[in-house]
Write an enzyme that holds these catalytic residues in place. Structure first.
Site, PDB file in Angstrom:
ATOM      1  N   GLY A  45      -3.280   2.254  -1.846  1.00  0.00           N
ATOM      2  CA  GLY A  45      -2.821   0.881  -1.690  1.00  0.00           C
ATOM      3  C   GLY A  45      -1.475   0.848  -0.990  1.00  0.00           C
ATOM      4  O   GLY A  45      -0.688   1.797  -1.106  1.00  0.00           O
ATOM      5  N   GLN A  50       6.455  -2.408   2.130  1.00  0.00           N
ATOM      6  CA  GLN A  50       6.714  -0.961   2.061  1.00  0.00           C
ATOM      7  C   GLN A  50       6.907  -0.353   3.457  1.00  0.00           C
ATOM      8  O   GLN A  50       7.426   0.755   3.579  1.00  0.00           O
ATOM      9  CB  GLN A  50       5.569  -0.235   1.335  1.00  0.00           C
ATOM     10  N   CYS A  95       3.203   5.289  -6.636  1.00  0.00           N
ATOM     11  CA  CYS A  95       3.586   4.389  -5.546  1.00  0.00           C
ATOM     12  C   CYS A  95       4.170   5.210  -4.405  1.00  0.00           C
ATOM     13  O   CYS A  95       5.029   6.073  -4.636  1.00  0.00           O
ATOM     14  CB  CYS A  95       4.621   3.383  -6.058  1.00  0.00           C
ATOM     15  N   LEU A  96       3.735   4.923  -3.182  1.00  0.00           N
ATOM     16  CA  LEU A  96       4.253   5.666  -2.023  1.00  0.00           C
ATOM     17  C   LEU A  96       5.753   5.426  -1.831  1.00  0.00           C
ATOM     18  O   LEU A  96       6.418   6.220  -1.177  1.00  0.00           O
ATOM     19  CB  LEU A  96       3.474   5.284  -0.763  1.00  0.00           C
ATOM     20  N   HIS A 137      -0.442  -4.175  -8.930  1.00  0.00           N
ATOM     21  CA  HIS A 137       0.666  -3.325  -8.452  1.00  0.00           C
ATOM     22  C   HIS A 137       1.134  -3.791  -7.069  1.00  0.00           C
ATOM     23  O   HIS A 137       2.343  -3.931  -6.814  1.00  0.00           O
ATOM     24  CB  HIS A 137       0.165  -1.875  -8.396  1.00  0.00           C
ATOM     25  N   GLU A 138       0.179  -4.064  -6.166  1.00  0.00           N
ATOM     26  CA  GLU A 138       0.549  -4.437  -4.792  1.00  0.00           C
ATOM     27  C   GLU A 138       1.104  -5.860  -4.711  1.00  0.00           C
ATOM     28  O   GLU A 138       2.027  -6.135  -3.944  1.00  0.00           O
ATOM     29  CB  GLU A 138      -0.658  -4.277  -3.853  1.00  0.00           C
ATOM     30  N   HIS A 141       4.667  -5.890  -5.404  1.00  0.00           N
ATOM     31  CA  HIS A 141       5.484  -5.564  -4.217  1.00  0.00           C
ATOM     32  C   HIS A 141       5.790  -6.837  -3.407  1.00  0.00           C
ATOM     33  O   HIS A 141       6.904  -7.012  -2.906  1.00  0.00           O
ATOM     34  CB  HIS A 141       4.745  -4.592  -3.295  1.00  0.00           C
TER      35      HIS A 141
HETATM   36  C1  Y12 Z   1      -2.490   2.916  -9.695  1.00  0.00           C
HETATM   37  C2  Y12 Z   1      -1.948   1.716  -9.307  1.00  0.00           C
HETATM   38  C3  Y12 Z   1      -1.721   1.429  -7.991  1.00  0.00           C
HETATM   39  C4  Y12 Z   1      -2.078   2.326  -7.023  1.00  0.00           C
HETATM   40  C5  Y12 Z   1      -1.955   1.984  -5.593  1.00  0.00           C
HETATM   41  C6  Y12 Z   1      -0.730   2.346  -4.891  1.00  0.00           C
HETATM   42  N1  Y12 Z   1      -0.312   3.705  -5.013  1.00  0.00           N
HETATM   43  C7  Y12 Z   1      -0.630   4.747  -4.181  1.00  0.00           C
HETATM   44  O1  Y12 Z   1      -1.468   4.613  -3.315  1.00  0.00           O
HETATM   45  C8  Y12 Z   1       0.123   5.982  -4.407  1.00  0.00           C
HETATM   46  C9  Y12 Z   1      -0.029   7.053  -3.649  1.00  0.00           C
HETATM   47  C10 Y12 Z   1       0.743   8.291  -3.764  1.00  0.00           C
HETATM   48  C11 Y12 Z   1       0.454   9.344  -2.912  1.00  0.00           C
HETATM   49  C12 Y12 Z   1       1.187  10.515  -2.956  1.00  0.00           C
HETATM   50  O2  Y12 Z   1       0.957  11.532  -2.061  1.00  0.00           O
HETATM   51  C13 Y12 Z   1       0.134  12.609  -2.360  1.00  0.00           C
HETATM   52  O3  Y12 Z   1      -0.464  12.652  -3.413  1.00  0.00           O
HETATM   53  C14 Y12 Z   1      -0.036  13.636  -1.333  1.00  0.00           C
HETATM   54  C15 Y12 Z   1       2.186  10.650  -3.879  1.00  0.00           C
HETATM   55  O4  Y12 Z   1       2.810  11.927  -3.937  1.00  0.00           O
HETATM   56  C16 Y12 Z   1       4.111  12.101  -3.651  1.00  0.00           C
HETATM   57  O5  Y12 Z   1       4.799  11.175  -3.440  1.00  0.00           O
HETATM   58  C17 Y12 Z   1       4.631  13.483  -3.646  1.00  0.00           C
HETATM   59  C18 Y12 Z   1       2.496   9.606  -4.720  1.00  0.00           C
HETATM   60  C19 Y12 Z   1       1.782   8.415  -4.667  1.00  0.00           C
HETATM   61  C20 Y12 Z   1      -2.585   3.555  -7.410  1.00  0.00           C
HETATM   62  C21 Y12 Z   1      -2.791   3.847  -8.754  1.00  0.00           C
HETATM   63 CO    CO Z   2       3.583   0.685  -4.751  1.00  0.00          CO
END
Ligand code: Y12
Ligand code: CO
Length: 171
Positions: A45, A50, A95-96, A137-138, A141
């Site tokens: 997401g 962001q 969260c990214l 969550h989004e 934001h």
């Molecule tokens: C639960 C609630 C909301 C969401 C959607 C938004 N979050 C993400 O998409 C998070 C992604 C994410 C990706 C990462 O990168 C890797 O895993 C390679 C990450 O890792 C690092 O920052 C090191 C952290 C978050 C999802 C779930």
């Molecule tokens: Co986020």
């Protein structure tokens, strides 16, 4: 084209995003760039703020049962409105914009979402589970809020300490 992602504690993440009014080719290009950014960063997401655009836009691509993200499951959500919230669910969120941190957060289990697609067409979906969590969550934001703000005092303090340490070690 992948765009740079803003990370906490950048104050821009506190911006309240504004409604989209023009559904033109600039918007379509931006949505395509958001998709590249989300997928290349391993996200499921992403909200426009962001990547520094204060518009009420979010993208979601929830993995299937094999953990694969298929573009046919991509949701481009513009000017979202949530209603009919029901129940509660605790999910470990990430969260990214807050890299390397995952925390259990309580959200509504089910909801109805009204939104517009990239052409301005009015859409509605019923969400539950991870989709419902990710939508909330989004949308947070878009209202300038991060999931870490929902942590109880002690866990927030611990997060701030660990995050600062991590930032220093990454310098
Ligand atoms: C639960 C609630 C909301 C969401 C959607 C938004 N979050 C993400 O998409 C998070 C992604 C994410 C990706 C990462 O990168 C890797 O895993 C390679 C990450 O890792 C690092 O920052 C090191 C952290 C978050 C999802 C779930
Ligand atoms: Co986020």
């Amino acid at each position: 084209m992948k765009l740079p992602i803003i990370v906490y504690p950048d104050k821009k993440l506190k911006t309240v995003s504004q409604a989209v009014e023009d559904f033109n080719t600039d918007l379509h290009k931006f949505l395509d760039d958001m998709y590249d950014t989300m997928i290349e960063s391993n996200g499921i997401g992403l909200a426009a703020i962001q990547v520094a655009k204060p518009d009420r836009i979010l993208l979601l691509c929830i993995p299937d049962e094999d953990g694969e993200q298929d573009k046919k499951d991509l949701l481009e959500i513009i000017n979202p409105k949530v209603s009919n919230e029901k129940g509660t669910i605790v999910y470990q969120e990430g969260c990214l914009s807050v890299p390397s941190f995952y925390e259990d957060i309580e959200r509504y289990e089910k909801l109805t979402l009204d939104y517009q697609d990239r052409h301005g067409k009015e859409m509605r979906l019923e969400a539950e589970g991870l989709l419902s969590v990710a939508i909330q969550h989004e949308i947070d934001h878009l209202d300038g809020k991060l999931f870490i703000e929902k942590l109880p005092y002690g866990r927030r303090k611990k997060f701030e300490k660990e995050y600062k340490k991590l930032q220093k070690s990454n310098k």
